[in-house]
Design a protein around this motif. Sequence first.
Motif, PDB file in Angstrom:
ATOM      1  N   GLN A   1       1.681   0.459  -6.041  1.00 24.27           N
ATOM      2  CA  GLN A   1       0.325   0.110  -5.638  1.00 24.27           C
ATOM      3  C   GLN A   1       0.019  -1.284  -6.155  1.00 24.27           C
ATOM      4  O   GLN A   1       0.565  -1.724  -7.174  1.00 24.27           O
ATOM      5  CB  GLN A   1      -0.696   1.124  -6.140  1.00 24.27           C
ATOM      6  CG  GLN A   1      -0.882   1.184  -7.637  1.00 24.27           C
ATOM      7  CD  GLN A   1      -2.000   2.158  -8.032  1.00 24.27           C
ATOM      8  OE1 GLN A   1      -2.423   2.992  -7.248  1.00 24.27           O
ATOM      9  NE2 GLN A   1      -2.467   2.032  -9.263  1.00 24.27           N
ATOM     10  N   VAL A   2      -0.836  -1.987  -5.431  1.00 24.58           N
ATOM     11  CA  VAL A   2      -1.162  -3.364  -5.788  1.00 24.58           C
ATOM     12  C   VAL A   2      -2.651  -3.576  -5.560  1.00 24.58           C
ATOM     13  O   VAL A   2      -3.218  -3.093  -4.571  1.00 24.58           O
ATOM     14  CB  VAL A   2      -0.306  -4.360  -4.961  1.00 24.58           C
ATOM     15  CG1 VAL A   2      -0.511  -4.168  -3.464  1.00 24.58           C
ATOM     16  CG2 VAL A   2      -0.588  -5.794  -5.369  1.00 24.58           C
ATOM     17  N   LEU A   3      -3.300  -4.256  -6.491  1.00 26.26           N
ATOM     18  CA  LEU A   3      -4.712  -4.569  -6.315  1.00 26.26           C
ATOM     19  C   LEU A   3      -4.923  -5.349  -5.013  1.00 26.26           C
ATOM     20  O   LEU A   3      -4.121  -6.229  -4.667  1.00 26.26           O
ATOM     21  CB  LEU A   3      -5.233  -5.384  -7.492  1.00 26.26           C
ATOM     22  CG  LEU A   3      -5.494  -4.630  -8.806  1.00 26.26           C
ATOM     23  CD1 LEU A   3      -5.742  -5.605  -9.939  1.00 26.26           C
ATOM     24  CD2 LEU A   3      -6.688  -3.673  -8.644  1.00 26.26           C
ATOM     25  N   LYS A   4      -5.988  -5.049  -4.323  1.00 29.35           N
ATOM     26  CA  LYS A   4      -6.234  -5.686  -3.029  1.00 29.35           C
ATOM     27  C   LYS A   4      -6.384  -7.207  -3.142  1.00 29.35           C
ATOM     28  O   LYS A   4      -6.085  -7.930  -2.186  1.00 29.35           O
ATOM     29  CB  LYS A   4      -7.482  -5.074  -2.381  1.00 29.35           C
ATOM     30  CG  LYS A   4      -7.260  -3.639  -1.900  1.00 29.35           C
ATOM     31  CD  LYS A   4      -8.497  -3.079  -1.214  1.00 29.35           C
ATOM     32  CE  LYS A   4      -8.209  -1.702  -0.634  1.00 29.35           C
ATOM     33  NZ  LYS A   4      -9.386  -1.108   0.061  1.00 29.35           N
ATOM     34  N   VAL A   5      -6.818  -7.690  -4.289  1.00 28.71           N
ATOM     35  CA  VAL A   5      -7.012  -9.136  -4.458  1.00 28.71           C
ATOM     36  C   VAL A   5      -5.739  -9.838  -4.939  1.00 28.71           C
ATOM     37  O   VAL A   5      -5.727 -11.063  -5.079  1.00 28.71           O
ATOM     38  CB  VAL A   5      -8.159  -9.416  -5.451  1.00 28.71           C
ATOM     39  CG1 VAL A   5      -9.473  -8.880  -4.923  1.00 28.71           C
ATOM     40  CG2 VAL A   5      -7.855  -8.821  -6.830  1.00 28.71           C
ATOM     41  N   ASN A   6      -4.676  -9.070  -5.183  1.00 34.40           N
ATOM     42  CA  ASN A   6      -3.434  -9.634  -5.724  1.00 34.40           C
ATOM     43  C   ASN A   6      -2.533 -10.098  -4.588  1.00 34.40           C
ATOM     44  O   ASN A   6      -2.102  -9.301  -3.754  1.00 34.40           O
ATOM     45  CB  ASN A   6      -2.719  -8.575  -6.563  1.00 34.40           C
ATOM     46  CG  ASN A   6      -1.551  -9.149  -7.360  1.00 34.40           C
ATOM     47  OD1 ASN A   6      -1.027 -10.205  -7.036  1.00 34.40           O
ATOM     48  ND2 ASN A   6      -1.147  -8.439  -8.408  1.00 34.40           N
ATOM     49  N   PRO A   7      -2.202 -11.398  -4.532  1.00 35.04           N
ATOM     50  CA  PRO A   7      -1.347 -11.909  -3.439  1.00 35.04           C
ATOM     51  C   PRO A   7       0.085 -11.379  -3.483  1.00 35.04           C
ATOM     52  O   PRO A   7       0.857 -11.641  -2.562  1.00 35.04           O
ATOM     53  CB  PRO A   7      -1.395 -13.427  -3.650  1.00 35.04           C
ATOM     54  CG  PRO A   7      -1.742 -13.610  -5.089  1.00 35.04           C
ATOM     55  CD  PRO A   7      -2.650 -12.465  -5.440  1.00 35.04           C
TER      56      PRO A   7
END
Length: 289
Positions: free
Chosen positions: A255-261
Amino acid sequence: MKIRAAIDADLPVLARIYLQGRRDIFTWQDHASFRLEDFAEQTAGEAIRVAEDGDAEVTGFLSVWEAENFVHHLFVADGHRGTGTGRALLEDLRSRMPGPFRLKCIVANTAALDFYRRLGWTVAGHGEAEGSPYLLMEWGKLPAGLLRRAATDADLGFLWELHVLTMRDYVEQTWGWESLWQEENFRKFFDFTVMEILEVDGEPVGAISVEDQEDRLYLRNIEIHPAWQNRGIGTVLVTEFIELARAKSLPARLQVLKVNPARRLYERMGFELCGETETHFLMEHPVQE
């Protein structure tokens, strides 16, 4: 310890080391089929280097198919394992030839797999030979001198500093950032048992955490110090994560934060969106044979 080219007088000793090593390590195979003559057959045409101790006793050997930079065999004599002989043979190889190098490590040989990964070898593929699954490993794709080791409680300070350097901006954009609460929460949920530290010349430069769950291989965390970013480290380690999942016939998930490119990197590497929360994208790399 001295590393040198093998000579004819070494061959009987090397054959015995090879035979005994296979008997000790390959416990899942039929030992009745192992012969002294196998050494000559298995190393034909290969460059062989040997290690010898201060008494000029041969303690191990490495054989390489030089045309393809392929390490075919690395064996250390009983009584000399764990003394740095294997590492010395590999370092000698790297000092003499340009990499990257490749080898195949039988999945069941977990001690060897851990040894190679600690020295910076990474998994680049998988397959099966004579009924035994193996991992194809590469050495030389990561920066020279980069090693990895299991994390300990003593790494907590470094890991917190690394987290602040790599994740604070994204956390702050998502939830805001209150330093005291963030540090307390980080320490509360810190679990070093599933984490590896990346080091260069003894200095930590990053961390990765992969969890083998029942129905997936899960990338819990990967953080590289800003001074060591943009050198391909993340790409190599995520590729390894994918290949380890494939070898287990499991999906690779993260999973990756939505703001993380970083999401763009994962998409380029074949991850697909499989769900989302208010703050995260859930991504999966499907099982592929």
